[in-house]
Design a protein around this motif. Structure first.
Motif, PDB file in Angstrom:
ATOM      1  N   ARG A 206      40.872  40.255  40.651  1.00 39.55           N
ATOM      2  CA  ARG A 206      39.517  40.794  40.693  1.00 39.55           C
ATOM      3  C   ARG A 206      39.359  41.789  41.841  1.00 39.55           C
ATOM      4  NH1 ARG A 206      36.965  36.162  41.019  1.00 39.55           N
ATOM      5  NH2 ARG A 206      37.020  35.870  38.774  1.00 39.55           N
ATOM      6  N   ALA A 209      41.031  45.056  40.875  1.00 42.05           N
ATOM      7  CA  ALA A 209      40.157  45.814  39.982  1.00 42.05           C
ATOM      8  C   ALA A 209      39.045  46.511  40.768  1.00 42.05           C
ATOM      9  CB  ALA A 209      39.560  44.890  38.922  1.00 42.05           C
ATOM     10  N   THR A 210      38.521  45.823  41.773  1.00 39.85           N
ATOM     11  CA  THR A 210      37.485  46.416  42.623  1.00 39.85           C
ATOM     12  C   THR A 210      38.023  47.634  43.359  1.00 39.85           C
ATOM     13  OG1 THR A 210      36.517  44.213  42.942  1.00 39.85           O
ATOM     14  CG2 THR A 210      35.835  45.942  44.461  1.00 39.85           C
ATOM     15  N   ALA A 369      32.761  49.051  39.645  1.00 38.14           N
ATOM     16  CA  ALA A 369      33.343  48.459  40.853  1.00 38.14           C
ATOM     17  C   ALA A 369      32.334  47.607  41.608  1.00 38.14           C
ATOM     18  CB  ALA A 369      33.894  49.557  41.759  1.00 38.14           C
ATOM     19  N   CYS A 372      32.303  44.248  40.089  1.00 38.10           N
ATOM     20  CA  CYS A 372      33.481  43.467  40.505  1.00 38.10           C
ATOM     21  C   CYS A 372      33.324  42.978  41.943  1.00 38.10           C
ATOM     22  CB  CYS A 372      34.741  44.322  40.380  1.00 38.10           C
ATOM     23  SG  CYS A 372      35.186  44.773  38.682  1.00 38.10           S
ATOM     24  N   ARG A 375      31.243  39.908  42.474  1.00 39.38           N
ATOM     25  CA  ARG A 375      31.850  38.666  41.993  1.00 39.38           C
ATOM     26  C   ARG A 375      32.926  38.133  42.930  1.00 39.38           C
ATOM     27  NH1 ARG A 375      34.007  38.825  36.150  1.00 39.38           N
ATOM     28  NH2 ARG A 375      34.103  36.579  36.603  1.00 39.38           N
TER      29      ARG A 375
END
Length: 403
Positions: A206, A209-210, A369, A372, A375
């Motif tokens: 995660r 991905a950010t 972003a 993400c 989270r």
């Protein structure tokens, strides 16, 4: 916090990333003296930047298995050799290979140096931000150094670009002589400083991905900002360059501020705040009715985008406590390079539909972003370096000159 060790490591980071910034700074001189085409110089830039990003996780894997602090001086010396070779090479293939060598050296430096910086700073996010700013400062000094040297002596004087690395290597060797030898330390498994906690690959994915969502809009803005100010807002060339400079300086300030906020309020605070503030800042750039608004938006964008920088590095290492080198290599290397890989596609979009369209797409990626980043969850682990230090202090290895 080991301030002396951290300061010296930050100095080596300045030198290493000086050669990273020297690659684009050399390209105009290669075009003028050797008559290379845009395609040719783009290939040189890709050889340095692209290869560096791909191989950096591999060096991270090596560092995770055993302490390899010798990669720090070897990295910036190799980078210096590559840049010097590119300036002196007589043919395009040799120039390309030298640029690729510089990229490998730059990649080799980062995982062990980042790991040592984390050890020197412990839990301090401010310590990692200081180390990170060293890289920003080095990259920002590169154009001035290359212009001074190559502009004065031509590409034949490019050997002078190796001086910063040679001086730093001498300082490294002098510090090494002050350490007591410990033959077993250089072969000791790196697990002496890792955590017993398991790696959290889902959380790390995660975070990656950010960071990808960070990389694409940042590279897009830095490559298109000056053109946007000139073509869409009818600003001058000097104003476009000023906006880009302010963005870079604001990024350095944001890195330091992010480290301070991370120590004061927890590292998720600068991460989430940075991404949330970056959206309206980029929107101001995209929708700017005047150059003044665009410059202010670009400055705010640089500040916001670098608030999460240092906390993201330490968070990645805590997500993968048994593989901190891999964490650094993937986040600072591969994930950050996605923006560069996406740049040609966004460039084609700009050619077909205008710069505002490409910047709007970058804004949309940044919005993803943000989702993400919101989270992400923190992970607090025991400080392995603080625990290991009392047992290692009586016999520090000679190969570690930065304690």
């Amino acid at each position: 916090m080991k301030r002396g060790q951290l300061a010296f490591l930050t100095g080596t980071h300045i030198v290493n990333d000086l050669y990273q910034g020297a690659v684009p700074a050399l390209l105009p001189f290669l075009m003028s003296e050797r008559h290379y085409s845009y395609t040719a110089v783009s290939g040189i830039a890709l050889a340095a930047g692209g290869l560096s990003s791909v191989v950096q996780p591999l060096f991270g894997l090596l560092v995770d298995r055993r302490r390899r602090d010798w990669l720090i001086p070897a990295g910036f010396l190799t980078a210096a050799a590559g840049i010097t070779g590119a300036a002196l090479a007589g043919s395009y293939p040799l120039t390309w290979l030298c640029a690729a060598l510089a990229g490998i050296g730059i990649a080799a430096y980062h995982p062990p140096a980042t790991d040592r910086a984390r050890a020197a700073g412990g839990r301090s996010q401010r310590a990692m931000s200081l180390f990170s700013v060293g890289g920003t400062l080095g990259a920002s000094l590169a154009p001035a150094l290359v212009t001074l040297v190559v502009g004065s002596y031509g590409l034949a004087g490019g050997w002078l670009l190796a001086v910063p690395a040679l001086v730093t290597a001498v300082l490294w060797a002098l510090r090494a002589r002050q350490r007591r030898p410990d033959p077993q330390s250089t072969a000791a498994p790196r697990t002496v400083t890792t955590s017993a906690q398991p790696d959290d690959w889902r959380a790390f994915g995660r975070l990656v991905a950010t960071i990808i969502g960070w990389s694409i809009p940042y590279v897009t803005v830095t490559s298109m900002l000056s053109l946007h100010i000139q073509r869409d807002l009818h600003g001058s060339t000097g104003l476009g360059a000023t906006a880009l400079t302010l963005l870079t300086l604001a990024g350095a300030a944001g890195t330091l501020l992010g480290g301070w906020l991370g120590d004061r309020n927890g590292r998720l605070t600068p991460i989430r705040t940075g991404y949330l503030l970056a959206v309206p800042a980029l929107a101001a750039v995209v929708l700017a009715p005047s150059t003044t608004v665009a410059v202010i938006g670009a400055t705010a964008f640089g500040l916001a985008m670098f608030l999460p920088f240092a906390p993201q590095v330490t968070l990645a290492q805590d997500y993968l406590p048994t593989r901190p080198g891999t964490a650094s290599g993937l986040t600072l290397g591969l994930a950050m390079s996605v923006g560069g890989l996406a740049a040609p596609l966004l460039g084609r979009l700009a050619d077909a539909h205008g710069l505002r369209t490409a910047l709007t797409l970058a804004l949309a990626v940044l919005a993803v972003a943000v989702g993400c980043a919101l989270r992400l969850r923190d992970r607090i682990l025991p400080d392995p370096h603080a625990e290991a230090e009392p047992t290692r202090a009586p016999a520090e290895p000679a190969a570690e000159p930065v304690a």
